[in-house]
Design an enzyme around this catalytic site. Structure first.
Site, mmCIF file in Angstrom:
data_model
loop_
_atom_site.group_PDB
_atom_site.id
_atom_site.type_symbol
_atom_site.label_atom_id
_atom_site.label_comp_id
_atom_site.label_asym_id
_atom_site.label_seq_id
_atom_site.Cartn_x
_atom_site.Cartn_y
_atom_site.Cartn_z
ATOM 1 N N GLY A 152 24.522 -19.559 31.662
ATOM 2 C CA GLY A 152 23.999 -20.817 32.171
ATOM 3 C C GLY A 152 23.013 -20.567 33.294
ATOM 4 C CG HIS A 165 28.922 -21.188 37.642
ATOM 5 N ND1 HIS A 165 29.499 -20.029 38.118
ATOM 6 C CD2 HIS A 165 27.585 -21.053 37.876
ATOM 7 C CE1 HIS A 165 28.545 -19.245 38.627
ATOM 8 N NE2 HIS A 165 27.381 -19.834 38.479
ATOM 9 C CD GLU A 166 25.064 -22.676 35.393
ATOM 10 O OE1 GLU A 166 24.206 -22.793 36.288
ATOM 11 O OE2 GLU A 166 25.533 -21.578 35.063
ATOM 12 C CD GLN A 194 21.546 -20.098 38.961
ATOM 13 O OE1 GLN A 194 21.837 -20.758 37.974
ATOM 14 N NE2 GLN A 194 21.963 -18.851 39.117
ATOM 15 C CB CYS A 226 26.434 -16.445 39.918
ATOM 16 S SG CYS A 226 25.091 -17.586 40.255
ATOM 17 C CG LEU A 227 22.012 -15.155 35.637
ATOM 18 C CD1 LEU A 227 20.981 -15.919 34.810
ATOM 19 C CD2 LEU A 227 22.143 -13.724 35.135
ATOM 20 C CG HIS A 250 24.201 -23.017 40.628
ATOM 21 N ND1 HIS A 250 23.976 -22.140 41.665
ATOM 22 C CD2 HIS A 250 24.697 -22.259 39.619
ATOM 23 C CE1 HIS A 250 24.325 -20.918 41.294
ATOM 24 N NE2 HIS A 250 24.768 -20.959 40.054
#
Ligand code: NI
Length: 159
Positions: A46, A130-131, A51, A88-89, A134
């Site tokens: 995701g 999670h997204e 991000q 996480c990226l 963000h």
């Protein structure tokens, strides 16, 4: 489509709250296309707009069933809890356990502006939560129960 640079956890933009999307313009469509491309390139499950440095409420998710573009998501129902590992990226090289709902239901808009619903369990529920975090300036490391040591695979031969 183009790749966008993924912001890392020390970037203050990741701590800001994203704004709702009104009209779905060409600019928003390009953003979502670029986010899908960037997520694939980075091998993520995701990616959220902040991000890539854009404070708008848009996320893309692909848990292996193809990418879904999600605009203005709102959790409308959730149930149970499950502790599992996340990464996480924006926090490369780390992972840890986080408690998430076992099942969530969201309302959102698709790229046509139509109201849609996703109900997900397990990994999908985890990715959605999670997204959405963000979009509110929250990183999983804020909620991390335990950091998991990443063991390098010796057969890769990298030093
Ligand atoms: Ni993330």
């Amino acid at each position: 489509m183009a790749l966008r640079k993924v912001r890392l956890s020390d970037d203050p933009i990741l701590r800001k709250k994203s704004k709702e999307i009104g009209e779905i313009t060409d600019r928003i469509n390009t953003l979502l296309d670029d986010m899908v491309e960037t997520m694939k390139h980075e091998e993520g499950v995701g990616l959220a707009a902040p991000q890539v440095g854009v404070l708008r409420r848009a996320v893309v998710i692909d848990i292996g069933e193809g990418p879904v573009k999600i605009i203005n998501p709102v959790i409308v129902d959730q149930e149970g809890e499950e502790i599992d590992v996340e990464g996480c990226l924006s926090v490369p090289g780390r992972s840890g356990t986080v408690k998430r709902p076992e099942r969530v239901k969201i309302n959102y808009k698709d790229i046509e502006g139509q109201e849609q619903v996703i109900e997900g369990t397990g990994l999908l529920a985890r990715a959605i939560c999670h997204e959405i975090d963000h979009l509110d300036g929250i990183l999983y490391i804020d909620k991390m129960i335990e950091e998991i040591e990443i063991v390098e695979d010796e057969e890769d031969g990298e030093e």
